[in-house]
Design a protein around this motif. Structure first.
Motif, PDB file in Angstrom:
ATOM      1  N   LEU A   1       0.322  -1.185   0.010  1.00  0.00           N
ATOM      2  CA  LEU A   1      -0.066   0.115  -0.238  1.00  0.00           C
ATOM      3  C   LEU A   1       0.624   1.148  -0.050  1.00  0.00           C
ATOM      4  O   LEU A   1      -0.042   2.122   0.636  1.00  0.00           O
ATOM      5  CB  LEU A   1      -0.740  -0.206   1.174  1.00  0.00           C
TER       6      LEU A   1
ATOM      7  N   ARG B   1      -6.358  -0.131   3.869  1.00  0.00           N
ATOM      8  CA  ARG B   1      -6.827   1.567   2.981  1.00  0.00           C
ATOM      9  C   ARG B   1      -7.477   1.739   3.286  1.00  0.00           C
ATOM     10  O   ARG B   1      -7.475   3.040   3.048  1.00  0.00           O
ATOM     11  CB  ARG B   1      -7.238   0.637   1.424  1.00  0.00           C
TER      12      ARG B   1
ATOM     13  N   PRO C   1      -3.026   5.855   0.738  1.00  0.00           N
ATOM     14  CA  PRO C   1      -2.038   4.403  -0.205  1.00  0.00           C
ATOM     15  C   PRO C   1      -2.402   3.926  -1.350  1.00  0.00           C
ATOM     16  O   PRO C   1      -2.716   4.038  -2.674  1.00  0.00           O
ATOM     17  CB  PRO C   1      -2.508   3.417   0.619  1.00  0.00           C
TER      18      PRO C   1
END
Length: 259
Positions: free
Chosen positions: A111, A246, A256
């Motif tokens: 991420l 996320r 992210p």
């Protein structure tokens, strides 16, 4: 005259007294590593370091309480349960040295929230971006099960941590029901209002708490713990973890990496 609890790491009141003295996260992270307030946990973490696991006979175990990890101005905080006996208790970093950490740090890297996908040990150069990771219990407990008394004795450390993060923290992601329940009184003590009835844990659940001083609210997300018991059975998959991370990161104001 007996020593002040803040100066006596073995005193039951040491976490409350010593954490209150910490003016910043660097000091808090240093002081917590000396705590000996829970005799059962001290005995277990040190016995584990003496006997070791065969695969780690050449390791010099950390065998102390584990501080939080991540920048002092993080808007997102991840909360687990307690260090693993041959994981963080060995390596000196939270969620490091076991399958749970392997999965978590790889997801953070995917991420764009970490500079690399693996965490090896304390001081290995790993960096997190906008994320801090911590535990409500700082010492490895037998069978990974801290007692209620141990959890409550340890609570001042994470309460002070959240208080010091309050200018920037916007989101907490609780990894498991233990973390969710442990964080509710911490969040209240750090300056946010918890409703009645209290919100209950579930994967992908969320609750937002207003600040008692009119400041920014705090959002609490739930995610199944990254333990092998959950990941090996498919209860938590890597895509599920990345989705939870996320969403929590976006709520925290981070950016992210898109899917």
């Amino acid at each position: 005259m007996p020593p002040c609890p803040a100066d006596d790491p073995g005193h039951p009141a040491h976490p409350a007294e010593a954490s209150a003295r910490a003016a910043g996260l660097t000091e808090l992270d240093r002081v917590v590593t000396h705590c000996r307030a829970c005799p059962r946990l001290v005995e277990w973490r040190e016995e584990t370091a003496r006997t070791k696991r065969r695969a780690y006979l050449d390791w010099d175990y950390w065998a102390r309480p584990i501080p939080g990890f991540g920048p002092p101005d993080a808007p997102l905080v991840l909360v687990g349960l307690a260090p693993a006996a041959h994981g963080a208790n060995r390596t000196g970093r939270i969620f490091t040295g076991d399958p749970s950490g392997d999965l978590l740090y790889a997801a953070l890297y995917d991420l764009g929230l970490a500079n690399r996908p693996e965490s090896v040990r304390h001081g290995d150069g790993l960096e997190l971006y906008g994320v801090r990771i911590t535990d409500p219990v700082r010492c490895a407990p037998p069978e990974n099960k801290p007692t209620t008394t141990e959890r409550d004795t340890c609570r001042p450390w994470i309460t002070r941590e959240l208080q010091l993060l309050r200018p920037t923290v916007r989101t907490v992601l609780a990894l498991g029901g233990f973390a969710w329940q442990a964080m509710l009184p911490v969040i209240a003590d750090a300056g946010w209002q918890i409703p009645r009835p209290r919100p209950t844990f579930g994967h992908a659940t969320e609750a937002t708490f207003p600040a008692t001083d009119g400041g920014p609210p705090l959002t609490l997300y739930g995610c199944y713990h990254v333990s092998p018991r959950n990941t090996n059975t498919g209860r938590l998959t890597p895509p599920m973890l990345r989705t939870a991370l996320r969403e929590a990161a976006l709520t925290a104001g981070l950016n992210p990496t898109p899917e």
